[in-house]
Structure formats: C-alpha cells, structure tokens
Motif scaffolding. Structure first.
Motif, PDB file in Angstrom:
ATOM      1  N   VAL A  84       5.585  -4.323  10.333  1.00 40.32           N
ATOM      2  CA  VAL A  84       5.617  -3.201   9.383  1.00 40.32           C
ATOM      3  C   VAL A  84       5.122  -1.924  10.061  1.00 40.32           C
ATOM      4  N   LEU A  85       4.026  -2.025  10.801  1.00 41.14           N
ATOM      5  CA  LEU A  85       3.490  -0.856  11.492  1.00 41.14           C
ATOM      6  C   LEU A  85       4.475  -0.327  12.539  1.00 41.14           C
ATOM      7  N   ALA A  86       5.175  -1.218  13.228  1.00 41.23           N
ATOM      8  CA  ALA A  86       6.178  -0.794  14.211  1.00 41.23           C
ATOM      9  C   ALA A  86       7.337  -0.084  13.511  1.00 41.23           C
ATOM     10  N   TYR A  87       7.765  -0.601  12.372  1.00 43.39           N
ATOM     11  CA  TYR A  87       8.844   0.048  11.615  1.00 43.39           C
ATOM     12  C   TYR A  87       8.399   1.434  11.152  1.00 43.39           C
ATOM     13  N   ALA A  88       7.176   1.530  10.651  1.00 44.10           N
ATOM     14  CA  ALA A  88       6.639   2.817  10.196  1.00 44.10           C
ATOM     15  C   ALA A  88       6.581   3.806  11.357  1.00 44.10           C
ATOM     16  N   ALA A  89       6.133   3.350  12.515  1.00 44.88           N
ATOM     17  CA  ALA A  89       6.040   4.229  13.689  1.00 44.88           C
ATOM     18  C   ALA A  89       7.419   4.704  14.140  1.00 44.88           C
ATOM     19  N   ALA A  90       8.433   3.875  13.954  1.00 46.77           N
ATOM     20  CA  ALA A  90       9.796   4.241  14.338  1.00 46.77           C
ATOM     21  C   ALA A  90      10.449   5.194  13.330  1.00 46.77           C
ATOM     22  N   HIS A  91       9.827   5.373  12.163  1.00 40.78           N
ATOM     23  CA  HIS A  91      10.355   6.242  11.101  1.00 40.78           C
ATOM     24  C   HIS A  91       9.267   7.206  10.616  1.00 40.78           C
ATOM     25  N   PRO A  92       8.715   8.038  11.526  1.00 36.98           N
ATOM     26  CA  PRO A  92       7.578   8.890  11.161  1.00 36.98           C
ATOM     27  C   PRO A  92       7.929   9.994  10.159  1.00 36.98           C
ATOM     28  N   GLU A  93       9.215  10.270   9.977  1.00 32.30           N
ATOM     29  CA  GLU A  93       9.622  11.296   9.015  1.00 32.30           C
ATOM     30  C   GLU A  93       9.483  10.811   7.572  1.00 32.30           C
ATOM     31  N   GLN A  94       9.284   9.520   7.400  1.00 38.61           N
ATOM     32  CA  GLN A  94       9.091   8.946   6.071  1.00 38.61           C
ATOM     33  C   GLN A  94       7.660   8.434   5.942  1.00 38.61           C
ATOM     34  N   GLU A  95       7.139   8.539   4.725  1.00 38.44           N
ATOM     35  CA  GLU A  95       5.836   7.948   4.439  1.00 38.44           C
ATOM     36  C   GLU A  95       6.067   6.462   4.159  1.00 38.44           C
ATOM     37  N   THR A  96       5.218   5.622   4.701  1.00 43.67           N
ATOM     38  CA  THR A  96       5.284   4.184   4.426  1.00 43.67           C
ATOM     39  C   THR A  96       4.255   3.901   3.346  1.00 43.67           C
ATOM     40  N   ILE A  97       4.744   3.515   2.167  1.00 44.52           N
ATOM     41  CA  ILE A  97       3.876   3.366   0.997  1.00 44.52           C
ATOM     42  C   ILE A  97       3.772   1.897   0.608  1.00 44.52           C
ATOM     43  N   ILE A  98       2.575   1.373   0.700  1.00 45.05           N
ATOM     44  CA  ILE A  98       2.296  -0.010   0.303  1.00 45.05           C
ATOM     45  C   ILE A  98       2.149  -0.018  -1.214  1.00 45.05           C
ATOM     46  N   ILE A  99       2.931  -0.870  -1.905  1.00 42.15           N
ATOM     47  CA  ILE A  99       2.917  -0.856  -3.372  1.00 42.15           C
ATOM     48  C   ILE A  99       2.418  -2.160  -3.989  1.00 42.15           C
ATOM     49  N   GLY A 100       1.948  -3.077  -3.184  1.00 38.62           N
ATOM     50  CA  GLY A 100       1.348  -4.290  -3.739  1.00 38.62           C
ATOM     51  C   GLY A 100       1.954  -5.557  -3.182  1.00 38.62           C
ATOM     52  N   GLY A 101       1.386  -6.624  -3.583  1.00 39.88           N
ATOM     53  CA  GLY A 101       0.235  -6.831  -4.419  1.00 39.88           C
ATOM     54  C   GLY A 101      -1.080  -6.789  -3.677  1.00 39.88           C
ATOM     55  N   ALA A 102      -2.074  -7.363  -4.324  1.00 42.47           N
ATOM     56  CA  ALA A 102      -3.448  -7.285  -3.835  1.00 42.47           C
ATOM     57  C   ALA A 102      -3.583  -7.794  -2.397  1.00 42.47           C
ATOM     58  N   ALA A 103      -2.916  -8.880  -2.054  1.00 42.45           N
ATOM     59  CA  ALA A 103      -3.026  -9.433  -0.700  1.00 42.45           C
ATOM     60  C   ALA A 103      -2.431  -8.478   0.334  1.00 42.45           C
ATOM     61  N   THR A 128      -5.184  -9.892 -11.648  1.00 38.57           N
ATOM     62  CA  THR A 128      -5.177  -9.321 -10.305  1.00 38.57           C
ATOM     63  C   THR A 128      -5.932  -7.997 -10.288  1.00 38.57           C
ATOM     64  N   VAL A 129      -6.862  -7.868  -9.349  1.00 37.61           N
ATOM     65  CA  VAL A 129      -7.618  -6.618  -9.197  1.00 37.61           C
ATOM     66  C   VAL A 129      -7.345  -6.025  -7.816  1.00 37.61           C
ATOM     67  N   MET A 130      -7.539  -4.724  -7.716  1.00 43.45           N
ATOM     68  CA  MET A 130      -7.366  -4.024  -6.447  1.00 43.45           C
ATOM     69  C   MET A 130      -8.485  -4.434  -5.497  1.00 43.45           C
ATOM     70  N   PRO A 131      -8.138  -4.772  -4.262  1.00 41.87           N
ATOM     71  CA  PRO A 131      -9.199  -5.094  -3.293  1.00 41.87           C
ATOM     72  C   PRO A 131     -10.128  -3.896  -3.082  1.00 41.87           C
TER      73      PRO A 131
END
Length: 166
Positions: A84-103, A128-131
């Motif tokens: 996921v981090l490699a994909y995000a780094a390859a697409h820096p023009e987009q924000e990578t937004i984690i939307i869940g779940g808790a884990a 389910t609670v937010m970590p």
C-alpha cells in the motif's frame, strides 16, 4: 505522498457495529464523498464487504492477508502495508485515505499524516472502536460544526488534524 485517515466516531470512540455504521448522518456521507473523490481509498476486506461495492471515482484498494480473496474488476487487492505504501508513493498526486476498519487503522497509525474525523455527540451501541492515536503528534488545522436538521439528527463536527513535523 500523504497518508490520511478518515472516519466518523460517536461517543466512546465507537466507529462501527457488525460491519456497518451505527448511525445515519447524510452530512457526514457528503463530507466523506467530497474528501475522497478522485483519491485513493484503502480498506480492509470486512469494510469492503460491508459496503457491498467499490466507491465510484476513487481508486479502491482492499488490504487482505487472504491471497484468494475475490474483489470485482477495477478494485486493487493488496496483501501488506508495504504494498500500500509503495502504491501511495507511486501516486503522490493523490491522497491515500485509509477508511477502515479498526485493524487497518491500527496498521497505519505510525504512517498517517492527516486525520479527517467526524465527531458525533451521541451514544450508540456497537462492537468496533477507533484504535488509540498519539494525539500529541497532531495539530488541528480545520474545524466546522455541523448543522442538526431534519436529515441530520445528531450534533456533529468535522475536524482535520495534521501531523507535526517529525
């Protein structure tokens, strides 16, 4: 590259109940759509299954350890945080937004740069609670009180936090 979290939470940091949101708050759904449109959204397989379909006009990534997990065409299935981090780094023009779940939030808590949180001032039941996050590492950069009306029955606010320089 920016890694963000986006979630809504009620009192006691509750974020879910059996894979669903325990509330109906249309203003939050609109805020979510506006913030995530044309961005990368990352979710676990349970969150993906709970949504029932990919989010349109976004790059949808499902993170699962299950090698044989099935996603619809157009959805990216990745198996670890490094992918996921490699994909995000390859697409820096987009924000990578984690939307869940808790884990999934817990996996990325040391990598997150920005937090988008909808705080709902109401009590619900759920499972389910937010970590826990290190809030001292973030500064609030935006805040807006939501309007309670016929469609949005609970007091709520939108807040954005930015990680302080490391």
């Amino acid at each position: 590259m920016t890694i963000a979290f986006m979630w809504a939470e009620a009192q006691d940091h509750l974020i879910g109940d059996r894979g669903q949101l325990p509330w109906h708050l249309p203003a939050d759904l609109q805020h979510f759509k506006k913030t995530t449109l044309n961005q990368i959204v990352v979710m676990g397989r349970k969150t993906y299954a709970g949504m029932g379909k990919p989010l349109p006009q976004r790059t949808n990534i499902v993170l699962s350890r299950q090698a044989d997990y099935s996603v619809v065409p157009g959805v990216l299935l990745l198996h670890n945080i490094d992918d996921v981090l490699a994909y995000a780094a390859a697409h820096p023009e987009q924000e990578t937004i984690i939307i869940g779940g808790a884990a999934i939030f817990a996996l990325f808590k040391d990598h997150v740069d920005r937090l988008y949180v909808t705080e709902i001032d109401a009590h619900f039941t759920g499972d389910t609670v937010m970590p826990a996050l290190d809030w001292s590492a973030f500064k609030q950069v935006a805040f807006q009180v939501g309007v309670v009306d016929a469609n949005n029955h609970y007091p709520y606010s939108f807040a954005t936090y930015q990680r302080l320089a490391k």
